[in-house]
Design a protein around this motif. Sequence first.
Motif, PDB file in Angstrom:
ATOM      1  N   ASN A   1       0.831  -1.200   0.000  1.00 37.36           N
ATOM      2  CA  ASN A   1       0.000   0.000   0.000  1.00 37.36           C
ATOM      3  C   ASN A   1       0.870   1.256   0.000  1.00 37.36           C
ATOM      4  O   ASN A   1       1.937   1.279   0.626  1.00 37.36           O
ATOM      5  CB  ASN A   1      -0.913   0.035   1.230  1.00 37.36           C
ATOM      6  CG  ASN A   1      -1.963  -1.058   1.208  1.00 37.36           C
ATOM      7  OD1 ASN A   1      -2.677  -1.224   0.228  1.00 37.36           O
ATOM      8  ND2 ASN A   1      -2.051  -1.822   2.283  1.00 37.36           N
TER       9      ASN A   1
ATOM     10  N   ASN B   1       0.888  13.819   2.406  1.00 39.20           N
ATOM     11  CA  ASN B   1      -0.255  12.959   2.663  1.00 39.20           C
ATOM     12  C   ASN B   1       0.199  11.675   3.333  1.00 39.20           C
ATOM     13  O   ASN B   1       1.218  11.084   2.935  1.00 39.20           O
ATOM     14  CB  ASN B   1      -0.971  12.591   1.359  1.00 39.20           C
ATOM     15  CG  ASN B   1      -1.778  13.729   0.782  1.00 39.20           C
ATOM     16  OD1 ASN B   1      -2.909  13.961   1.167  1.00 39.20           O
ATOM     17  ND2 ASN B   1      -1.176  14.460  -0.159  1.00 39.20           N
ATOM     18  N   THR B   2      -0.533  11.231   4.343  1.00 41.09           N
ATOM     19  CA  THR B   2      -0.357   9.889   4.892  1.00 41.09           C
ATOM     20  C   THR B   2      -1.680   9.154   4.749  1.00 41.09           C
ATOM     21  O   THR B   2      -2.760   9.758   4.843  1.00 41.09           O
ATOM     22  CB  THR B   2       0.080   9.916   6.363  1.00 41.09           C
ATOM     23  OG1 THR B   2      -0.881  10.653   7.133  1.00 41.09           O
ATOM     24  CG2 THR B   2       1.449  10.555   6.515  1.00 41.09           C
ATOM     25  N   TYR B   3      -1.592   7.835   4.514  1.00 43.46           N
ATOM     26  CA  TYR B   3      -2.777   7.041   4.217  1.00 43.46           C
ATOM     27  C   TYR B   3      -2.869   5.838   5.154  1.00 43.46           C
ATOM     28  O   TYR B   3      -1.860   5.194   5.442  1.00 43.46           O
ATOM     29  CB  TYR B   3      -2.721   6.552   2.767  1.00 43.46           C
ATOM     30  CG  TYR B   3      -2.536   7.654   1.753  1.00 43.46           C
ATOM     31  CD1 TYR B   3      -3.606   8.412   1.311  1.00 43.46           C
ATOM     32  CD2 TYR B   3      -1.275   7.924   1.219  1.00 43.46           C
ATOM     33  CE1 TYR B   3      -3.428   9.426   0.374  1.00 43.46           C
ATOM     34  CE2 TYR B   3      -1.090   8.928   0.283  1.00 43.46           C
ATOM     35  CZ  TYR B   3      -2.173   9.675  -0.137  1.00 43.46           C
ATOM     36  OH  TYR B   3      -1.986  10.675  -1.058  1.00 43.46           O
ATOM     37  N   GLU B   4      -4.094   5.543   5.604  1.00 41.15           N
ATOM     38  CA  GLU B   4      -4.367   4.366   6.420  1.00 41.15           C
ATOM     39  C   GLU B   4      -5.383   3.500   5.679  1.00 41.15           C
ATOM     40  O   GLU B   4      -6.232   4.019   4.940  1.00 41.15           O
ATOM     41  CB  GLU B   4      -4.903   4.776   7.788  1.00 41.15           C
ATOM     42  CG  GLU B   4      -3.967   5.692   8.565  1.00 41.15           C
ATOM     43  CD  GLU B   4      -4.615   6.229   9.831  1.00 41.15           C
ATOM     44  OE1 GLU B   4      -5.184   5.427  10.594  1.00 41.15           O
ATOM     45  OE2 GLU B   4      -4.569   7.458  10.035  1.00 41.15           O
ATOM     46  N   TYR B   5      -5.306   2.195   5.917  1.00 43.24           N
ATOM     47  CA  TYR B   5      -6.107   1.252   5.133  1.00 43.24           C
ATOM     48  C   TYR B   5      -6.833   0.253   6.020  1.00 43.24           C
ATOM     49  O   TYR B   5      -6.378  -0.062   7.124  1.00 43.24           O
ATOM     50  CB  TYR B   5      -5.208   0.493   4.147  1.00 43.24           C
ATOM     51  CG  TYR B   5      -4.542   1.374   3.127  1.00 43.24           C
ATOM     52  CD1 TYR B   5      -5.122   1.608   1.889  1.00 43.24           C
ATOM     53  CD2 TYR B   5      -3.322   2.004   3.407  1.00 43.24           C
ATOM     54  CE1 TYR B   5      -4.511   2.433   0.948  1.00 43.24           C
ATOM     55  CE2 TYR B   5      -2.705   2.831   2.483  1.00 43.24           C
ATOM     56  CZ  TYR B   5      -3.304   3.038   1.253  1.00 43.24           C
ATOM     57  OH  TYR B   5      -2.700   3.858   0.337  1.00 43.24           O
TER      58      TYR B   5
ATOM     59  N   SER C   1      -2.518   0.647  -4.670  1.00 49.32           N
ATOM     60  CA  SER C   1      -2.549   0.039  -3.336  1.00 49.32           C
ATOM     61  C   SER C   1      -3.525  -1.120  -3.342  1.00 49.32           C
ATOM     62  O   SER C   1      -4.565  -1.083  -4.000  1.00 49.32           O
ATOM     63  CB  SER C   1      -2.968   1.071  -2.289  1.00 49.32           C
ATOM     64  OG  SER C   1      -1.989   2.080  -2.148  1.00 49.32           O
TER      65      SER C   1
ATOM     66  N   LEU D   1      -8.745   2.219   1.222  1.00 50.51           N
ATOM     67  CA  LEU D   1      -8.365   3.423   1.959  1.00 50.51           C
ATOM     68  C   LEU D   1      -9.409   3.742   3.017  1.00 50.51           C
ATOM     69  O   LEU D   1     -10.611   3.779   2.734  1.00 50.51           O
ATOM     70  CB  LEU D   1      -8.227   4.591   0.986  1.00 50.51           C
ATOM     71  CG  LEU D   1      -7.776   5.936   1.567  1.00 50.51           C
ATOM     72  CD1 LEU D   1      -6.362   5.826   2.135  1.00 50.51           C
ATOM     73  CD2 LEU D   1      -7.840   7.016   0.489  1.00 50.51           C
TER      74      LEU D   1
ATOM     75  N   ARG E   1      -8.468   6.292   5.757  1.00 54.69           N
ATOM     76  CA  ARG E   1      -8.235   7.647   6.245  1.00 54.69           C
ATOM     77  C   ARG E   1      -7.039   8.266   5.530  1.00 54.69           C
ATOM     78  O   ARG E   1      -6.037   7.605   5.280  1.00 54.69           O
ATOM     79  CB  ARG E   1      -7.990   7.637   7.749  1.00 54.69           C
ATOM     80  CG  ARG E   1      -7.849   9.039   8.361  1.00 54.69           C
ATOM     81  CD  ARG E   1      -7.720   8.983   9.884  1.00 54.69           C
ATOM     82  NE  ARG E   1      -8.966   8.581  10.496  1.00 54.69           N
ATOM     83  CZ  ARG E   1      -9.138   7.468  11.211  1.00 54.69           C
ATOM     84  NH1 ARG E   1      -8.125   6.655  11.403  1.00 54.69           N
ATOM     85  NH2 ARG E   1     -10.309   7.175  11.730  1.00 54.69           N
ATOM     86  N   GLN E   2      -7.174   9.549   5.207  1.00 50.80           N
ATOM     87  CA  GLN E   2      -6.098  10.324   4.586  1.00 50.80           C
ATOM     88  C   GLN E   2      -5.869  11.580   5.413  1.00 50.80           C
ATOM     89  O   GLN E   2      -6.808  12.296   5.748  1.00 50.80           O
ATOM     90  CB  GLN E   2      -6.471  10.726   3.155  1.00 50.80           C
ATOM     91  CG  GLN E   2      -5.494  11.695   2.502  1.00 50.80           C
ATOM     92  CD  GLN E   2      -6.025  12.255   1.199  1.00 50.80           C
ATOM     93  OE1 GLN E   2      -7.068  11.841   0.715  1.00 50.80           O
ATOM     94  NE2 GLN E   2      -5.317  13.219   0.638  1.00 50.80           N
TER      95      GLN E   2
END
Length: 268
Positions: free
Chosen positions: A172, A188-192, A210, A214, A216-217
Amino acid sequence: MKPLFSLLFSLMLISACRSPQDTVNPNDSSSNLPNPGQANVVKSSPVVQITEYTISENGEKTVMLNGKELRVSWRLRRNYDYDAQKRLTLQKTTVWNNSSWWESLSYQYTPDLAERYQNWENKDFVNVLFLNEKGYIKGNLEPNEYIYNNEGFLTTYQGNNQRDTYIVKDGNVVAKETVYNSGGVQSNTYEYNLDKPNILSPLTFRGKPSQNLLSRQTLVSTNIGSSTKQTTVFTHYYNFDQQGRPAWEIVVADSESTPRSIREFIYQ
């Protein structure tokens, strides 16, 4: 035949063979929080239609978000066709307020390029996308315009007066930094949700996507000429079909009172 949107509008990212329902409640279907552990490799299905909605008092559908009922109406719809290799061959866009208007982009492939046309009836030539051996765009301006890692993920893009750098972890993209020639910076940081597969984007030219959904951004913007930073968190809520695929996505920014985006997905 009809006026066209700009190409930039057409290229916006952005994914159940299912019967659409009048009321959806994303909160009943996903925790949206990333789970610990290794990301699961799960394949989804190609998207054949994406419909964008806007909140409307007389909307034809109802969406429940955090216990609140929202009436929504569709405003823009994109339909997608693919070839036997699951490559995009046609993208057609329609809008709610003009039944006679449409825009189309069609694609023809050779081993190292994709030719793009507007209006599949008249085949008005738009441009050529030069592709590498994996089918990813390699750029028309300079050799290092697009750089990919061994897995096929885009790690660096340089062009359009900016430089993008990506960090990939466990399949991801977890971070992206954009530095503009003007001096501005966006991080930007991304959570999945590692239990759910990603929505497959029809536009696959910019590297491997990824693999997970997704949730949260977090966007941090630094103003030009100062150290002032502005942080915005986008939370993604989903409603899933019977096969576990995202049927609806609602994106909410922590700084806004109404959803930033409401989309419905139909799959092949």
